[in-house]
Design a protein around this motif. Structure first.
Motif, mmCIF file in Angstrom:
data_model
loop_
_atom_site.group_PDB
_atom_site.id
_atom_site.type_symbol
_atom_site.label_atom_id
_atom_site.label_comp_id
_atom_site.label_asym_id
_atom_site.label_seq_id
_atom_site.Cartn_x
_atom_site.Cartn_y
_atom_site.Cartn_z
ATOM 1 N N VAL A 128 69.198 34.921 56.303
ATOM 2 C CA VAL A 128 68.153 35.572 57.094
ATOM 3 C C VAL A 128 67.955 34.780 58.377
ATOM 4 N N GLN B 230 62.513 36.199 60.166
ATOM 5 C CA GLN B 230 61.638 36.650 59.082
ATOM 6 C C GLN B 230 60.360 37.231 59.680
ATOM 7 N N THR C 27 56.767 38.827 60.153
ATOM 8 C CA THR C 27 55.531 38.753 59.384
ATOM 9 C C THR C 27 54.705 40.011 59.608
ATOM 10 N N GLN D 232 62.767 43.361 50.941
ATOM 11 C CA GLN D 232 63.717 42.805 51.894
ATOM 12 C C GLN D 232 65.091 42.788 51.258
ATOM 13 N N ALA E 127 63.981 43.998 56.624
ATOM 14 C CA ALA E 127 62.678 43.850 55.978
ATOM 15 C C ALA E 127 61.954 45.186 56.082
ATOM 16 N N VAL F 276 66.799 41.665 59.753
ATOM 17 C CA VAL F 276 66.511 40.244 59.572
ATOM 18 C C VAL F 276 67.684 39.373 60.015
ATOM 19 N N TYR G 171 59.659 39.202 68.314
ATOM 20 C CA TYR G 171 60.728 39.751 67.480
ATOM 21 C C TYR G 171 61.867 40.206 68.401
#
Length: 303
Positions: free
Chosen positions: A4, A7, A9, A38, A43, A57, A99
């Protein structure tokens, strides 16, 4: 399982939604948001009762998400008439809020993964999936995506992603591994697909099949959607069903007149390759462990 790289959130996903959702979707900002799953590539966050947010991911999964967003509705169009839902993208997001990659909002499909249903209770699912794949496997246009890991000739797959037979033997034993290699060799000897490429789901394993009360309610994860030889899709019959169920599955699929013995020999070979790929990643753990054990028992019974 592949590493991964990012990650996401819940707080980060919430910021993405707040920054990017257009007015027509702003009502979703009031919906509860929570992580639910996931996999190797993405995810998944539940967003209220009828939506989910899907985010890669790892960088290698981004093309899969883009392919899924572009082609799911086209490839899966016939499934609606069968009452089988797909996670249709309703919004495509862009990088933001820290992201780095595109992401999507999709329709949520209510139900449970077939992987959690005991195999003995999958009889009706075998019939439903046979009808679903027979409907989906129709000639694809020249513009349809191709996939080096699905729908290609077996020899091409072996060159692109050769199995680690030593790792397979370490996990399953030498005798089982040799029998799996024999199945792959038989698939290589089978005549290749000679018809026009057809639409494929790309990855119809039991975690990508959703059931409600033992009936197929949804087919999810179209990240491998492509055009090609249907054998790689039909391999799912060894991953999900026992011998009797698989016999019924084949009987229904064969009523289309598009398949012959060679496609089923290639399909068994694809199933053996999927097993080898999964056991090469032992950190998949309990998520795929039961699927692998079931598939091995189907491919090499009594070993």
């Amino acid at each position: 399982m592949p590493e991964v790289e990012v990650q996401p959130t819940a707080a980060q996903v919430r910021r993405l939604l707040e920054e990017q959702l257009p007015e027509e979707f702003r009502v979703l900002l009031d919906r509860p948001l929570s992580p639910v799953a996931q996999g190797w590539d993405n995810a998944l966050f539940r967003l209220g009762p009828v939506h989910a947010v899907r985010l890669p991911v790892r960088r290698a999964a981004v093309p899969c998400l883009l392919r899924e967003a572009r082609w799911t509705a086209v490839a899966a169009a016939p499934l609606a008439a069968l009452g089988i839902a797909v996670p249709r993208p309703v919004f495509r997001g862009r990088p933001g809020a820290g992201y780095p990659w595109p992401w999507t909002v999709v329709r949520w499909i209510e139900g449970e993964a077939v992987a959690t249903l005991p195999p003995a209770r999958r009889d009706r699912l075998a019939e439903d999936l046979a009808r679903a794949l027979a409907s989906l496997h129709r000639p694809a246009p020249e513009s349809a995506p191709r996939n080096p890991y699905r729908g290609v000739p077996l020899g091409a797959r072996l060159r692109t992603a050769p199995p680690s037979w030593p790792a397979t033997a370490a996990a399953l034993g030498a005798r089982r591994t040799e029998r799996l290699r024999g199945i792959v060799d038989d698939g290589l000897r089978a005549a290749p697909w000679s018809r026009p490429p057809v639409w494929l789901h790309g990855d119809p394993h039991p975690w990508n099949l959703v059931h409600r009360d033992g009936r197929l309610a949804g087919l999810i994860d179209f990240g491998d959607v492509c055009a090609g030889d249907p054998a790689s899709d039909l391999a799912g019959a060894w991953l999900a069903f026992d011998a009797d169920q698989r016999s019924g599955f084949r009987a229904l699929v064969d009523t289309t007149g598009r398949y012959d013995d060679d496609v089923w020999r290639r399909a068994a070979a694809w199933a053996a390759l999927y097993v080898a790929a999964l056991v090469a990643h032992p950190d998949t753990g309990p998520h795929f462990g039961a699927v692998v054990r079931h598939a091995v028992a189907q491919l090499v019974p009594g070993s």
